[in-house]
Design a protein around this motif. Structure first.
Motif, PDB file in Angstrom:
ATOM      1  N   ALA A 234       0.833  -1.192   0.061  1.00 50.27           N
ATOM      2  CA  ALA A 234       0.116  -0.064  -0.038  1.00 50.27           C
ATOM      3  C   ALA A 234       0.947   1.217  -0.058  1.00 50.27           C
ATOM      4  CB  ALA A 234      -0.901  -0.270   1.011  1.00 50.27           C
ATOM      5  N   GLY A 235       0.695   2.163  -0.734  1.00 46.31           N
ATOM      6  CA  GLY A 235       1.333   3.659  -1.018  1.00 46.31           C
ATOM      7  C   GLY A 235       2.195   3.473  -2.032  1.00 46.31           C
ATOM      8  N   HIS A 236       2.752   2.012  -2.483  1.00 53.15           N
ATOM      9  CA  HIS A 236       3.547   1.981  -3.580  1.00 53.15           C
ATOM     10  C   HIS A 236       2.907   1.829  -4.860  1.00 53.15           C
ATOM     11  CE1 HIS A 236       7.165   1.928  -0.758  1.00 53.15           C
ATOM     12  NE2 HIS A 236       6.282   1.216   0.028  1.00 53.15           N
ATOM     13  N   VAL A 237       1.674   0.971  -4.782  1.00 53.74           N
ATOM     14  CA  VAL A 237       1.058   0.594  -6.047  1.00 53.74           C
ATOM     15  C   VAL A 237      -0.331   1.381  -6.116  1.00 53.74           C
ATOM     16  CG1 VAL A 237       2.258  -1.584  -6.237  1.00 53.74           C
ATOM     17  CG2 VAL A 237      -0.069  -1.465  -5.089  1.00 53.74           C
ATOM     18  N   VAL A 238      -1.043   1.080  -7.112  1.00 49.39           N
ATOM     19  CA  VAL A 238      -2.357   1.792  -7.445  1.00 49.39           C
ATOM     20  C   VAL A 238      -3.541   0.631  -7.135  1.00 49.39           C
ATOM     21  CG1 VAL A 238      -3.747   2.613  -9.079  1.00 49.39           C
ATOM     22  CG2 VAL A 238      -1.495   3.399  -9.281  1.00 49.39           C
ATOM     23  N   ARG A 239      -4.412   1.117  -6.426  1.00 50.63           N
ATOM     24  CA  ARG A 239      -5.492   0.360  -6.481  1.00 50.63           C
ATOM     25  C   ARG A 239      -6.181   0.791  -7.515  1.00 50.63           C
ATOM     26  NH1 ARG A 239      -8.745  -1.754  -1.737  1.00 50.63           N
ATOM     27  NH2 ARG A 239     -10.629  -2.492  -2.592  1.00 50.63           N
ATOM     28  N   THR A 240      -6.249  -0.291  -8.441  1.00 55.00           N
ATOM     29  CA  THR A 240      -6.903  -0.275  -9.948  1.00 55.00           C
ATOM     30  C   THR A 240      -8.250  -0.240 -10.094  1.00 55.00           C
ATOM     31  OG1 THR A 240      -6.329  -2.290 -10.396  1.00 55.00           O
ATOM     32  CG2 THR A 240      -4.622  -1.018 -11.062  1.00 55.00           C
ATOM     33  N   PRO A 241      -8.968   0.600 -10.687  1.00 54.16           N
ATOM     34  CA  PRO A 241     -10.490   0.586 -10.952  1.00 54.16           C
ATOM     35  C   PRO A 241     -10.958  -0.810 -11.187  1.00 54.16           C
ATOM     36  CG  PRO A 241      -9.208   2.117 -12.096  1.00 54.16           C
ATOM     37  CD  PRO A 241      -8.231   1.322 -12.085  1.00 54.16           C
ATOM     38  N   THR A 242     -12.157  -0.852 -10.768  1.00 54.61           N
ATOM     39  CA  THR A 242     -13.105  -2.412 -10.994  1.00 54.61           C
ATOM     40  C   THR A 242     -14.238  -1.578 -11.731  1.00 54.61           C
ATOM     41  OG1 THR A 242     -12.057  -3.545  -9.426  1.00 54.61           O
ATOM     42  CG2 THR A 242     -14.294  -4.401 -10.108  1.00 54.61           C
ATOM     43  N   VAL A 243     -14.543  -2.004 -12.740  1.00 53.16           N
ATOM     44  CA  VAL A 243     -15.737  -1.257 -13.513  1.00 53.16           C
ATOM     45  C   VAL A 243     -16.478  -2.145 -14.403  1.00 53.16           C
ATOM     46  CG1 VAL A 243     -14.363   0.936 -13.712  1.00 53.16           C
ATOM     47  CG2 VAL A 243     -14.373  -0.529 -15.345  1.00 53.16           C
TER      48      VAL A 243
ATOM     49  N   THR B  53     -17.534  -7.321 -15.734  1.00 57.88           N
ATOM     50  CA  THR B  53     -16.941  -6.234 -14.841  1.00 57.88           C
ATOM     51  C   THR B  53     -15.388  -6.432 -15.118  1.00 57.88           C
ATOM     52  OG1 THR B  53     -18.707  -6.577 -13.255  1.00 57.88           O
ATOM     53  CG2 THR B  53     -16.517  -5.478 -12.472  1.00 57.88           C
ATOM     54  N   ALA B  54     -14.920  -5.432 -15.341  1.00 55.08           N
ATOM     55  CA  ALA B  54     -13.379  -5.426 -15.710  1.00 55.08           C
ATOM     56  C   ALA B  54     -12.511  -4.864 -14.632  1.00 55.08           C
ATOM     57  CB  ALA B  54     -13.170  -4.718 -17.068  1.00 55.08           C
ATOM     58  N   LYS B  55     -11.559  -5.612 -14.138  1.00 53.41           N
ATOM     59  CA  LYS B  55     -10.539  -5.079 -13.450  1.00 53.41           C
ATOM     60  C   LYS B  55      -9.254  -4.602 -13.982  1.00 53.41           C
ATOM     61  CE  LYS B  55      -8.048  -4.776  -9.378  1.00 53.41           C
ATOM     62  NZ  LYS B  55      -8.274  -3.359  -8.528  1.00 53.41           N
ATOM     63  N   LEU B  56      -9.100  -3.260 -14.156  1.00 52.91           N
ATOM     64  CA  LEU B  56      -8.324  -2.444 -15.020  1.00 52.91           C
ATOM     65  C   LEU B  56      -6.924  -2.523 -14.477  1.00 52.91           C
ATOM     66  CD1 LEU B  56     -10.617   0.121 -16.223  1.00 52.91           C
ATOM     67  CD2 LEU B  56     -10.148  -1.944 -17.355  1.00 52.91           C
ATOM     68  N   GLU B  57      -6.109  -3.728 -14.570  1.00 52.43           N
ATOM     69  CA  GLU B  57      -4.836  -3.597 -13.994  1.00 52.43           C
ATOM     70  C   GLU B  57      -3.830  -3.201 -14.858  1.00 52.43           C
ATOM     71  OE1 GLU B  57      -2.727  -4.400 -10.672  1.00 52.43           O
ATOM     72  OE2 GLU B  57      -4.775  -4.143 -10.856  1.00 52.43           O
ATOM     73  N   LEU B  58      -4.153  -2.566 -16.135  1.00 58.70           N
ATOM     74  CA  LEU B  58      -3.434  -2.221 -17.315  1.00 58.70           C
ATOM     75  C   LEU B  58      -3.298  -0.605 -16.663  1.00 58.70           C
ATOM     76  CD1 LEU B  58      -5.278  -1.502 -20.559  1.00 58.70           C
ATOM     77  CD2 LEU B  58      -6.483  -1.436 -18.206  1.00 58.70           C
TER      78      LEU B  58
ATOM     79  N   GLN C  74      -2.401  -0.089 -13.684  1.00 53.74           N
ATOM     80  CA  GLN C  74      -1.404  -0.174 -12.540  1.00 53.74           C
ATOM     81  C   GLN C  74       0.035   0.684 -13.000  1.00 53.74           C
ATOM     82  OE1 GLN C  74      -0.014  -0.311  -9.334  1.00 53.74           O
ATOM     83  NE2 GLN C  74      -1.684  -1.928  -9.107  1.00 53.74           N
ATOM     84  N   ARG C  75       0.752   0.790 -12.001  1.00 54.89           N
ATOM     85  CA  ARG C  75       2.171   1.417 -12.221  1.00 54.89           C
ATOM     86  C   ARG C  75       2.799   0.498 -13.108  1.00 54.89           C
ATOM     87  NH1 ARG C  75       5.436   3.994  -7.110  1.00 54.89           N
ATOM     88  NH2 ARG C  75       6.769   4.448  -8.895  1.00 54.89           N
ATOM     89  N   THR C  76       3.676   0.869 -14.039  1.00 56.61           N
ATOM     90  CA  THR C  76       4.466  -0.064 -14.926  1.00 56.61           C
ATOM     91  C   THR C  76       3.526  -0.566 -15.989  1.00 56.61           C
ATOM     92  OG1 THR C  76       4.706  -2.072 -13.940  1.00 56.61           O
ATOM     93  CG2 THR C  76       6.361  -0.146 -13.432  1.00 56.61           C
ATOM     94  N   GLY C  77       2.260  -0.237 -15.890  1.00 56.15           N
ATOM     95  CA  GLY C  77       1.203  -0.830 -17.226  1.00 56.15           C
ATOM     96  C   GLY C  77       0.809  -2.100 -16.815  1.00 56.15           C
ATOM     97  N   SER C  78       0.934  -2.776 -15.656  1.00 52.85           N
ATOM     98  CA  SER C  78       0.543  -4.387 -15.533  1.00 52.85           C
ATOM     99  C   SER C  78       0.497  -4.651 -13.956  1.00 52.85           C
ATOM    100  CB  SER C  78       1.437  -5.182 -16.234  1.00 52.85           C
ATOM    101  OG  SER C  78       2.542  -5.504 -15.580  1.00 52.85           O
ATOM    102  N   PHE C  79      -0.064  -5.445 -13.552  1.00 51.96           N
ATOM    103  CA  PHE C  79      -0.209  -6.154 -12.286  1.00 51.96           C
ATOM    104  C   PHE C  79       1.112  -6.546 -11.688  1.00 51.96           C
ATOM    105  CE2 PHE C  79       0.104  -9.992 -14.819  1.00 51.96           C
ATOM    106  CZ  PHE C  79       0.979 -10.682 -14.275  1.00 51.96           C
ATOM    107  N   LYS C  80       2.371  -6.651 -12.540  1.00 50.87           N
ATOM    108  CA  LYS C  80       3.496  -7.050 -12.238  1.00 50.87           C
ATOM    109  C   LYS C  80       4.081  -6.261 -11.206  1.00 50.87           C
ATOM    110  CE  LYS C  80       4.238 -10.838 -14.791  1.00 50.87           C
ATOM    111  NZ  LYS C  80       4.585 -12.161 -14.404  1.00 50.87           N
TER     112      LYS C  80
END
Length: 319
Positions: free
Chosen positions: A15-24, A38-43, A45-51
């Motif tokens: 927490a505080g280092h990564v984004v809580r990405t939208p669930t829409v 429903t999509a979990k938009l992990e794209l 996220q920081r660096t463009g992926s869940f990684k």
């Protein structure tokens, strides 16, 4: 096997280092597939992926001596970018090993973030080199064979369970299996009735072959989807998937690329083929479970340039 307490601990750590990405909810995909989606938009996220989640969690466990020696990762693109960027943010030395077929933009970003980038002729040789560097004293930040990494990737599922409305089926892309292992552990703990489905591309079907063989086996890689191309899964990820996942579906590279176009047109989302593969798989899931399903899609990453996608579109003679 990791549990929900491990995922919750990972959530507190990163927490505080990564984004809580939208669930829409996605009206466009709901019309396209004929059921609520429903999509979990992990794209996003920081660096463009869940990684970024797993890389951050692992880096935060390093001792001062390990930080000074540096971390090393092998990657088809996204994991290497995540290690490079998050190591730079946390002031840790990083080395990234990638095949020459990795997206050029991923290689460029890793270098710009300050990581030392080593290129090999393929994923098999990339894994061999990273093992050599580990033996020389660097800390391996494995993309999937690490309970710390899996628990952090599971925070995607934790957020999805907390933020989504009713779901019956969730689809997750599979490379080495770290994401689906964590997501399945979190979702099945929070929503026991939800079915979790894995998706691979032909030529990168390490998990489905492991399931058929009763354990991890080496696979010959030929998929254009390098971010899903692990030469084998691990015993750790195999154990999670065999216990928690309904089935792992395999789609073609062409279908995965066409899925990217559908995500752009219908969901207004720019995703990579590792996420595009979810749409053809979703149609197969609906054939199995029927039209009363409520689908969740983990849109795992968006690190593909327009030029790269145009090239694949032309290669497969798509619109």
């Amino acid at each position: 096997m990791i549990g929900i307490s491990d995922v919750q601990a990972a959530a507190r750590s990163i927490a505080g280092h990564v984004v809580r990405t939208p669930t829409v909810p996605s009206p466009g995909l709901s019309v396209l597939l004929g059921v609520p989606v429903t999509a979990k938009l992990e794209l996003l996220q920081r660096t463009g992926s869940f990684k970024a989640r797993g890389a951050t969690a692992k880096l935060l466990t390093l001792s001062e001596a390990e930080r000074a020696a540096g971390g090393v990762a092998v990657s088809g693109g996204n994991h290497g970018v995540a290690l490079a960027v998050m190591a730079g943010a946390l002031d840790v030395k990083a080395t990234v090993v990638m095949p020459r077929t990795a997206p050029a933009r991923s290689i460029e970003i890793a270098r710009e973030a300050g990581a030392a980038v080593r290129l090999t002729d393929g994923m098999d040789s990339a894994f061999a080199l990273v093992n050599q560097l580990r033996d020389e004293g660097l800390t391996l930040v494995h993309p999937f064979d690490d309970p710390v990494v899996i628990a952090a990737q599971g925070t995607v599922g934790l957020e999805f369970a907390d933020d989504a409305d009713e779901l019956t089926d969730v689809l997750v892309s599979v490379g080495g299996g770290g994401l689906i292992s964590g997501v399945a552990a979190a979702l099945r703990a929070r929503r026991p009735d939800v079915r979790v489905w894995g998706v691979e591309t032909a030529g990168a079907q390490a998990m489905s072959e492991a399931l058929a063989a009763g354990g991890p086996v080496p696979v010959e890689l030929s998929s254009v989807v390098t971010t899903l191309s692990a030469p084998s899964v691990s015993q750790l990820t195999y154990d999670h998937v065999s216990a928690l996942v309904e089935e792992v579906l395999v789609v073609s590279d062409r279908e995965a690329v066409e899925g990217c176009l559908d995500l752009a047109e219908h969901a207004k989302v720019w995703a990579e083929p590792a996420a595009g593969c979810l749409l053809p798989a979703a149609r197969r899931v609906l054939e199995r479970v029927g039209g009363s399903a409520r689908l969740g899609l983990v849109v795992c990453g968006g690190n593909m340039t327009p030029r790269d996608l145009m090239g694949l579109t032309e290669r497969f003679a798509l619109r």
